[in-house]
Motif scaffolding. Sequence first.
Motif, PDB file in Angstrom:
ATOM      1  N   TYR A   1       0.832  -1.196   0.000  1.00 51.03           N
ATOM      2  CA  TYR A   1       0.000   0.000   0.000  1.00 51.03           C
ATOM      3  C   TYR A   1       0.876   1.259   0.000  1.00 51.03           C
ATOM      4  N   ASP A   2       0.247   2.392  -0.322  1.00 44.37           N
ATOM      5  CA  ASP A   2       0.981   3.645  -0.453  1.00 44.37           C
ATOM      6  C   ASP A   2       1.082   4.371   0.891  1.00 44.37           C
ATOM      7  N   HIS A   3       1.921   3.827   1.765  1.00 46.84           N
ATOM      8  CA  HIS A   3       2.139   4.481   3.050  1.00 46.84           C
ATOM      9  C   HIS A   3       3.457   4.020   3.668  1.00 46.84           C
ATOM     10  N   TYR A   4       3.916   4.781   4.607  1.00 47.26           N
ATOM     11  CA  TYR A   4       5.112   4.463   5.422  1.00 47.26           C
ATOM     12  C   TYR A   4       6.326   3.956   4.642  1.00 47.26           C
ATOM     13  N   PRO A   5       6.895   4.731   3.709  1.00 51.52           N
ATOM     14  CA  PRO A   5       6.508   6.087   3.300  1.00 51.52           C
ATOM     15  C   PRO A   5       5.622   6.064   2.057  1.00 51.52           C
ATOM     16  N   ALA A   6       4.881   7.135   1.849  1.00 45.38           N
ATOM     17  CA  ALA A   6       4.103   7.278   0.618  1.00 45.38           C
ATOM     18  C   ALA A   6       5.062   7.526  -0.543  1.00 45.38           C
ATOM     19  N   SER A   7       4.674   7.060  -1.722  1.00 47.08           N
ATOM     20  CA  SER A   7       5.510   7.226  -2.926  1.00 47.08           C
ATOM     21  C   SER A   7       5.043   8.464  -3.683  1.00 47.08           C
ATOM     22  N   VAL A   8       5.703   9.555  -3.419  1.00 45.91           N
ATOM     23  CA  VAL A   8       5.320  10.824  -4.044  1.00 45.91           C
ATOM     24  C   VAL A   8       6.373  11.334  -5.015  1.00 45.91           C
ATOM     25  N   SER A   9       7.480  10.618  -5.131  1.00 48.26           N
ATOM     26  CA  SER A   9       8.569  11.000  -6.034  1.00 48.26           C
ATOM     27  C   SER A   9       9.384   9.756  -6.352  1.00 48.26           C
ATOM     28  N   GLU A  10      10.275   9.868  -7.323  1.00 49.15           N
ATOM     29  CA  GLU A  10      11.136   8.740  -7.662  1.00 49.15           C
ATOM     30  C   GLU A  10      11.990   8.328  -6.468  1.00 49.15           C
ATOM     31  N   THR A  11      12.429   9.322  -5.706  1.00 53.62           N
ATOM     32  CA  THR A  11      13.266   9.034  -4.539  1.00 53.62           C
ATOM     33  C   THR A  11      12.509   8.233  -3.486  1.00 53.62           C
ATOM     34  N   SER A  12      11.305   8.686  -3.139  1.00 53.88           N
ATOM     35  CA  SER A  12      10.539   7.970  -2.120  1.00 53.88           C
ATOM     36  C   SER A  12      10.068   6.617  -2.628  1.00 53.88           C
ATOM     37  N   TRP A  13       9.724   6.515  -3.903  1.00 56.50           N
ATOM     38  CA  TRP A  13       9.349   5.213  -4.469  1.00 56.50           C
ATOM     39  C   TRP A  13      10.502   4.231  -4.351  1.00 56.50           C
ATOM     40  N   ASN A  14      11.692   4.633  -4.789  1.00 54.13           N
ATOM     41  CA  ASN A  14      12.845   3.733  -4.753  1.00 54.13           C
ATOM     42  C   ASN A  14      13.212   3.350  -3.325  1.00 54.13           C
ATOM     43  N   ARG A  15      13.078   4.282  -2.403  1.00 60.03           N
ATOM     44  CA  ARG A  15      13.427   3.989  -1.009  1.00 60.03           C
ATOM     45  C   ARG A  15      12.543   2.881  -0.457  1.00 60.03           C
ATOM     46  N   GLN A  16      11.226   2.976  -0.664  1.00 62.18           N
ATOM     47  CA  GLN A  16      10.345   1.948  -0.112  1.00 62.18           C
ATOM     48  C   GLN A  16      10.359   0.669  -0.930  1.00 62.18           C
ATOM     49  N   CYS A  17      10.516   0.770  -2.248  1.00 59.95           N
ATOM     50  CA  CYS A  17      10.452  -0.420  -3.100  1.00 59.95           C
ATOM     51  C   CYS A  17      11.641  -1.347  -2.874  1.00 59.95           C
ATOM     52  N   HIS A  18      12.775  -0.763  -2.474  1.00 58.28           N
ATOM     53  CA  HIS A  18      13.988  -1.563  -2.284  1.00 58.28           C
ATOM     54  C   HIS A  18      14.279  -1.872  -0.823  1.00 58.28           C
ATOM     55  N   GLN A  19      13.313  -1.606   0.064  1.00 60.50           N
ATOM     56  CA  GLN A  19      13.459  -2.060   1.445  1.00 60.50           C
ATOM     57  C   GLN A  19      13.533  -3.584   1.464  1.00 60.50           C
ATOM     58  N   ARG A  20      13.913  -4.148   2.592  1.00 53.04           N
ATOM     59  CA  ARG A  20      13.910  -5.608   2.732  1.00 53.04           C
ATOM     60  C   ARG A  20      12.497  -6.145   2.504  1.00 53.04           C
ATOM     61  N   SER A  21      11.497  -5.389   2.940  1.00 46.68           N
ATOM     62  CA  SER A  21      10.108  -5.767   2.696  1.00 46.68           C
ATOM     63  C   SER A  21       9.502  -4.838   1.647  1.00 46.68           C
ATOM     64  N   GLY A  22      10.177  -4.715   0.542  1.00 46.92           N
ATOM     65  CA  GLY A  22       9.707  -3.852  -0.533  1.00 46.92           C
ATOM     66  C   GLY A  22       9.350  -4.645  -1.776  1.00 46.92           C
ATOM     67  N   LEU A  23       8.504  -4.086  -2.617  1.00 45.17           N
ATOM     68  CA  LEU A  23       8.052  -4.758  -3.831  1.00 45.17           C
ATOM     69  C   LEU A  23       9.209  -5.141  -4.738  1.00 45.17           C
ATOM     70  N   CYS A  24      10.147  -4.235  -4.931  1.00 44.17           N
ATOM     71  CA  CYS A  24      11.283  -4.537  -5.814  1.00 44.17           C
ATOM     72  C   CYS A  24      12.118  -5.694  -5.274  1.00 44.17           C
ATOM     73  N   THR A  25      12.277  -5.749  -3.949  1.00 46.29           N
ATOM     74  CA  THR A  25      13.034  -6.840  -3.324  1.00 46.29           C
ATOM     75  C   THR A  25      12.319  -8.171  -3.517  1.00 46.29           C
ATOM     76  N   VAL A  26      10.995  -8.173  -3.372  1.00 42.43           N
ATOM     77  CA  VAL A  26      10.204  -9.389  -3.573  1.00 42.43           C
ATOM     78  C   VAL A  26      10.318  -9.877  -5.016  1.00 42.43           C
ATOM     79  N   ILE A  27      10.251  -8.971  -5.965  1.00 43.85           N
ATOM     80  CA  ILE A  27      10.365  -9.344  -7.378  1.00 43.85           C
ATOM     81  C   ILE A  27      11.715  -9.994  -7.653  1.00 43.85           C
ATOM     82  N   GLN A  28      12.760  -9.392  -7.115  1.00 44.85           N
ATOM     83  CA  GLN A  28      14.106  -9.945  -7.326  1.00 44.85           C
ATOM     84  C   GLN A  28      14.247 -11.322  -6.679  1.00 44.85           C
ATOM     85  N   PHE A  29      13.768 -11.469  -5.443  1.00 45.96           N
ATOM     86  CA  PHE A  29      13.861 -12.750  -4.741  1.00 45.96           C
ATOM     87  C   PHE A  29      13.105 -13.829  -5.508  1.00 45.96           C
TER      88      PHE A  29
END
Length: 288
Positions: A179-207
Amino acid sequence: MTWTSGANGNYPPDVNAWGTFTGRKPGLAIVFTERRNWASMVSADWPASAFTKDRFPGAVSIAQPLFPPDGNEATCASGAYDANWRTFGQTLTRYGRADAYIRLGWEFNGGYMYWHVRDPEAWKACFRRTVTALRSTAPAVKIDWNMNAHNDKLPGSGRDVWDAYPGDQYVDVVSIDSYDHYPASVSETSWNRQCHQRSGLCTVIQFAREHGKKFAVPEWGLVRSAGGGGDNPYYIGKMYETFVANAKNLAYEAYYNNAEPDNVRSSLYKPDLNPKSSKRYLTLFGSD
């Protein structure tokens, strides 16, 4: 769109209403069992009877705890619950849904779920026993190992979220509710920060790719409550962009359309609480 896309709903008319909004038939329904006791979880006819293939021809993803509120992971790991899971496989088979996606212990890394991981080793043993028993009566079932985004550490132990992975042979799909929270994705920077967390969408895709698995996003949506991005079409666009870039490995995704005051209030349709995002969603995900 080249992947399976759907929405949540208690009955087919709820999910089909989403199809009215998008202009295309929903390919999947997100549903939840009741979790009062074993009977309501594994032998009750709902929701499987409501989503028989003649009533809803799309796929079904069922969220299912590993045990009822009076259960625990240690007892589960001992095999005491195996018979209940064999019953659940029989229930799925009886209603023609033995090939459903089953989100066992979904969002296990959230302390708000009573089945959250306490002892990672016991929890994994519980998960493995459950899968083995369920597959014994529903061998075509697809096991969906599902985390929640933005929770990198397991509750209580503080261990890494991936320490709860039970092993490739017990998992068919690796998924995340994002979901779009903690942090919200309002820019490329915030999107990349949350997506590449250990529990982020990008990390799940890679795994998932590294382990030869499909990935899924059973729940995604806007968040108008505290910590959310509100009516944020940027987030809608980034989710679409990510799905397109990884379409060949995407098992399914489902927008969680919710208008309840004490929930995320992500609704794009009936009611349209997020008009800018609703328009963006239709542009990207709607029929041509």
